[in-house]
Structures are given as C-alpha cells and as structure tokens.
Design an enzyme around this catalytic site. Structure first.
Site, short mmCIF file in Angstrom:
data_model
loop_
_atom_site.label_atom_id
_atom_site.label_comp_id
_atom_site.label_asym_id
_atom_site.label_seq_id
_atom_site.Cartn_x
_atom_site.Cartn_y
_atom_site.Cartn_z
N ASP A 97 46.23 86.41 75.96
CA ASP A 97 44.90 87.26 75.74
C ASP A 97 44.52 87.05 74.31
O ASP A 97 45.48 87.24 73.32
CB ASP A 97 45.41 88.60 75.97
CG ASP A 97 44.11 89.41 76.04
OD1 ASP A 97 43.00 89.29 76.85
OD2 ASP A 97 43.96 90.56 75.11
N GLU A 109 62.58 75.47 76.96
CA GLU A 109 64.07 76.06 77.31
C GLU A 109 64.13 76.37 78.72
O GLU A 109 65.40 76.29 79.14
CB GLU A 109 64.46 77.06 76.28
CG GLU A 109 64.90 76.87 74.98
CD GLU A 109 65.08 78.11 74.30
OE1 GLU A 109 65.41 79.10 74.74
OE2 GLU A 109 64.79 78.32 73.00
C1 GLC Z 1 40.57 89.93 76.46
C2 GLC Z 1 40.44 90.48 77.69
C3 GLC Z 1 39.51 91.50 78.05
C4 GLC Z 1 40.06 92.36 77.16
C5 GLC Z 1 40.27 92.02 75.70
C6 GLC Z 1 40.79 92.59 74.77
O1 GLC Z 1 39.18 89.23 76.17
O2 GLC Z 1 40.19 89.32 78.91
O3 GLC Z 1 39.46 92.06 79.14
O4 GLC Z 1 39.03 93.64 76.97
O5 GLC Z 1 40.86 90.59 75.80
O6 GLC Z 1 42.29 92.83 74.95
#
Ligand code: GLC
Length: 551
Positions: free
Chosen positions: A217, A266
């Site tokens: 993310d 790994e």
């Molecule tokens: C990413 C996720 C989204 C979230 C953001 C903050 O863009 O896909 O859903 O709100 O990160 O974590």
C-alpha cells in the site's frame, strides 16, 4: 456469442510453474464486501474461505486480500493497529491459516495487503509516542514537528492530505504529526531503523504463514524529501500523479524494496510483491520493478484511460516499453476498491475521472466494460480483477450520505470521496436479505437490481458477464499461456479499432459506436457481445465489442 470453458479448472500442478506471477490473473477480494460467513452484515475470512471454489472455477490464479488486520477501521482497515493479528470482525489467525491452506489446496495463491506508509493512531508505537511527549524516541518513528508561527500554531509545512485538509494534526503538547491520509493514519518515518526492522519482521511473519506475496500500500510514499519542503501550490492535489511531489516517489524508497526482495527470495515458491505506486509516468513506475526490487506495480495509467482505441494503444505501448528494460511484466487493471467501477466510468462519453456520482448510460457502460475487460485479459503480463467486475456491477453512485463510511467523503475537497460506491457487498443469489452476501444484511445497502446480477442469476447464462469472464479466463489458459510470449503485434485497422496478435489469437476491439467491417480470418473463441462468424475473410465487428479469434 460467448463460449463455455475450453480448459479444466487449474490444478495444483499449474501452480508449480516457474514465474507464475508474470501472467497471473489476480482477483482482488475486499474482505468486508465479499461474503459474510457469520451473519453480522460484514464480510469476513470465513466468507472468503467458503467461496474459494467459486474463484477457482472462475479461473483466476491468485487472490489478493485487502487488509484484514486488527484496525479501528478509520479507513476500512488501511489503518492497522496490529500487523500480526486479524481484526475480530474478520475472524482469527486460525481462519487466515485455514484460508491460505484451502486456497493452496485449490491451486490458488494468496497475496495479502501490507500497509507500511502509516499505522493506525491506535498502534502501540503511536500511543506511546503521544504519551511520552516531545523528544521521546518513539516520536522519531513518526514525523513529529513543532509548528510554525509565533506559538507553533501553524502546520510545519503546506502539505495537504490526500483525503483533503492539511496533512498535519496538532497534539495536546503543541507538536504536530504528519498524516498523508486521515488523521487516524500517522505516517511512519522510514529513515528510522526500528521502523525498517519491524516491517522486515512483519514480512517474515506472513511469509511463514504461507502467503505467496504482498500488495504494498502507498509504496511510493514511504520516504519524504529531506527537510519536508513545501510543495508551494494551493492546488497540490491536482498535481498528484502528474508532478513530482516531496512526499511521493522519492528515490529513497527503492533501497527499502531491495531489502524486501532479499527476504522474499529467501523463501521458496516465488513469493512476490506488487507496488501500489502512483507515479507521474510509467517509466517512474518501472523503477519499482527493477530486477532486485518488487515484482509488479499496478498500472494506474491504464486504469485512468478511457474507452478509446488511440488512447488505449498509446498506454499499452508506453507500458510495455517501460517494463521491457527492467524485465518486469506489464500489469493491467480496470477497477479496484478506490475508484468508480469501470462499468460506470465507461457509461459516459467523456472521461470524467475516477470518482463519479453520475450513473450515465448503464447499458452502454456494461457493454464497454465487457469489451474493455476482454481486451485487458488478452494483453501480455498480469491482470487484476476487482471483485464484482466479473458480474458487470456498476458503481452505486447514489448511496445516501448517511450510510457512507469512506473517510475521504467526510474531509472536504479530498482527492477521493466516493469510494463507497465500489465497495457495496456483492450479490451471490437472487433472493435473501443481502442477495446471498450473508444472513445478516449488508453494511452498505445493495440496489434491488443486483438480484439479477448475482452469481446465481448469471451462472449458466451464456450471455452473462460472469460466463464471459469464465470463458475468457479458460481461453487465456489455452491460448495465452507462457508460450504466447510477452509481446504483441499490432494490426493496422480502421480508426477506432484496436487489434493485435498474440500466440495463436487475434484480439480485436471496436471502441466506436458503430459496427466496423474488418478483414481477418479465424474462429471466434470468445466475444464481449454477439459477433457473427468470420465469413469470406470479413468480420462485422459490432460497436463497443472485443473478440478473440483463433487462427
Ligand atoms: C491506498 C489504498 C486506499 C487507502 C490508502 C491509505 O491508496 O488503496 O484504500 O485509503 O492507501 O492507506
């Protein structure tokens, strides 16, 4: 004229193939909206587990699960308070273990979401950082600063939160902390060694649990420019994605991914990572997938392209060219949990962006969405399918404000804001309180028309979107496996029509509103709407239609 499965379901043997991820179709499960196993109105891991055979039969290779970790749910789980625990609303670690095992038994890989840019404000470190006050080593793990102005009453710089409003919140002792997203999501300081060590350990925890990979993310956000310089624009959210920003896509992130790659390597079985990296260009995205970094990165330039042959060809060419020097596969995606579903984006004649409130022409949107999906699935590389797109679901654009939960909706002028519309629980059956989602209703209301879009209603109907996906994924295994290579050869076609050859398939997509006569040969393998057979070397390809022909 769609066609039924040509190939048997994938078996475990399929998954021992090397480089499984280079052409994998990866299905995104948004756990709160996929299936509710315990009848509390909220999807959960048991629900996913129960439906794994559906995903196996659909013909995808892997499942990516959006976060299911312990979380106060200020941003639907993207605010993690314990990276090694499951939120009780989704189940237990025992359920996660069972899910991973069941998936593997069915020949499906499992990718989990990792949220390293920020924690929840309820994460132990952040709570302690707040309690211990300025100067505490725990404050070093986040971005705490004194404010500007005579009494520190102004934020330390001009950065805006992606969800709207300032990216800084002041705490009781007068300091400010940085949050690129909601105030409940304080950004970690990735220059701090404890942060780096902790995430390496979290990676190992899930790898030891048996996961096949991670979706990272906000992979572009971990490192901030030295000194946290001002952006210097009052409209900085409009610059996102086009310009370089002091908080996104800094070169320093790559060192982190190189160290993660060593950990992934790994482990046996080719564990992978895919970057959610919003960068100004596909070339910048390619940096995340150099041979010693991550395996894949989402192609948001592709997601942001409208249903237009020239634009699509351009983005496909640029994407393939950008990945070629680094040796990574291209990836393709049309929908996810952050954007208006493509059946609704394409229901408009002009490109209105990815946060829509207008339904547009539903029938047109679905027709084009089916064609766009079939085009995507023919492209070389890996494709991502977001739950419900295989049912042709539109976005729910008219949710009443009082049921909305997306934090960005509540923060004025944010970049997102209407993400609940793509997060409505999906329909499984024609009847029932939540169309088979669960026995206890649904956390967001589902439109009544969704009965007719349910898995049950579409199964066995050769004209349905579900059967189109099933046929396409089966045909992809037969015709577009590794032997088809990672190149495509463009065909010269009339304006508005896009076409290429891969392996023994010809893929033709008519993005115009009128039928086009095309010189071609081949037998129709799968088509996004009724297509006549090729006769005397000619095909009348209907408006907004994609077809795969076998030669
Ligand atoms: C990413 C996720 C989204 C979230 C953001 C903050 O863009 O896909 O859903 O709100 O990160 O974590």
């Amino acid at each position: 004229m769609t066609q039924q499965s040509e190939a048997p379901s994938p078996s475990v043997a399929d998954t021992v193939r090397r480089d499984w991820w280079r052409d994998a179709v990866i299905y995104q499960v948004y756990p709160r909206s996929f299936a509710d196993g315990n009848g509390d109105g909220m999807g959960d891991l048991q629900g996913v587990r129960d439906r794994l055979p559906y995903l196996r039969d659909l013909g995808v290779d892997a499942v990516w699960l959006s976060p299911f970790y312990a979380s106060p749910q200020a941003d639907a789980g993207y605010d993690v308070s314990d990276y090694r625990a499951i939120d009780p609303m989704f189940g237990t670690l025992h359920d996660a273990d069972g899910l991973i095992r069941d998936a593997h038994d069915l020949g499906l890989r499992v990718i989990v979401d990792l949220v390293p840019n920020h924690t929840s404000d309820q994460y132990d470190w952040f709570r302690r950082a707040l309690a211990e006050g300025p100067g505490s080593p725990l404050r070093e793990r986040y971005h705490f600063r004194d404010g500007k102005g005579e009494n520190g009453e102004l934020p330390p710089n001009d950065w805006d939160s992606i969800f709207g409003g300032p990216a800084w919140t002041r705490v009781a002792d007068g300091q400010w902390y940085l949050h690129l997203f909601a105030p409940e999501q304080p950004d970690l300081n990735w220059e701090n060694q404890a942060v780096r060590d902790e995430f390496r350990s979290i990676l190992r925890f899930w790898l030891d649990m048996g996961v096949d990979g991670f979706r990272i993310d906000v992979a572009h956000g971990l490192i901030k420019a030295d000194g946290l310089p001002d952006v210097g624009s009052a409209e900085q959210l409009k610059l996102l994605g086009n310009d370089s920003m002091p908080f996104f896509d800094q070169d320093g992130v790559h060192e982190i991914y190189r160290s993660w790659r060593q950990i992934l390597d790994e482990y046996d079985g080719e564990r992978i990572a895919v970057a959610e990296a919003w960068t100004p260009t596909v070339e910048r995205t390619a940096n995340y997938v150099r041979p010693d970094e991550l395996h894949q990165a989402f192609n948001f330039q592709y997601l942001g392209t409208h249903w237009d042959a020239d634009e699509l060809r351009a983005v496909i060419d640029v994407s393939l060219a950008a990945m070629e020097p680094v040796g990574a596969p291209a990836t393709w995606v049309l929908s996810n949990h952050d954007v208006t579903r493509h059946a609704t984006r394409f229901a408009h004649d002009v490109h209105l962006g990815t946060q829509l409130r207008e339904a547009g022409d539903r029938e047109l949107g679905l027709r084009r969405a089916r064609a766009a999906s079939l085009l995507m699935l023919a492209l070389p590389g890996s494709a991502y399918v977001y739950q419900g797109e295989e049912l042709g679901l539109p976005d729910v654009v008219d949710l009443p404000d009082e049921v909305r939960q997306d934090p960005s909706f509540f923060r004025a002028a944010g970049q997102d804001g209407f993400r609940d519309g793509c997060r409505v629980p999906i329909p499984w059956t024609r009847e029932g309180s939540s169309y088979g989602f669960g026995s206890g209703g649904s956390w967001l209301p589902q439109p009544a028309e969704w009965a007719g879009l349910s898995v049950e209603a579409q199964t066995g109907d050769p004209g349905s979107t579900l059967e189109l996906y099933r046929a396409a994924l089966a045909a992809r295994r037969v015709h577009l496996g590794p032997e088809a290579g990672e190149e495509l050869r463009w065909l010269q076609l009339p304006d508005g029509v896009l076409g290429f050859v891969r392996g023994d398939l010809v893929c033709l997509a008519n993005t115009t509103a009128a039928p086009v006569r095309i010189e071609t040969d081949g037998r129709v393998v799968v088509a996004s709407s009724a297509v006549p057979p090729v006769t005397a070397g000619l095909l009348d390809l209907p408006a907004d239609t994609t077809v795969w022909l076998a030669r």
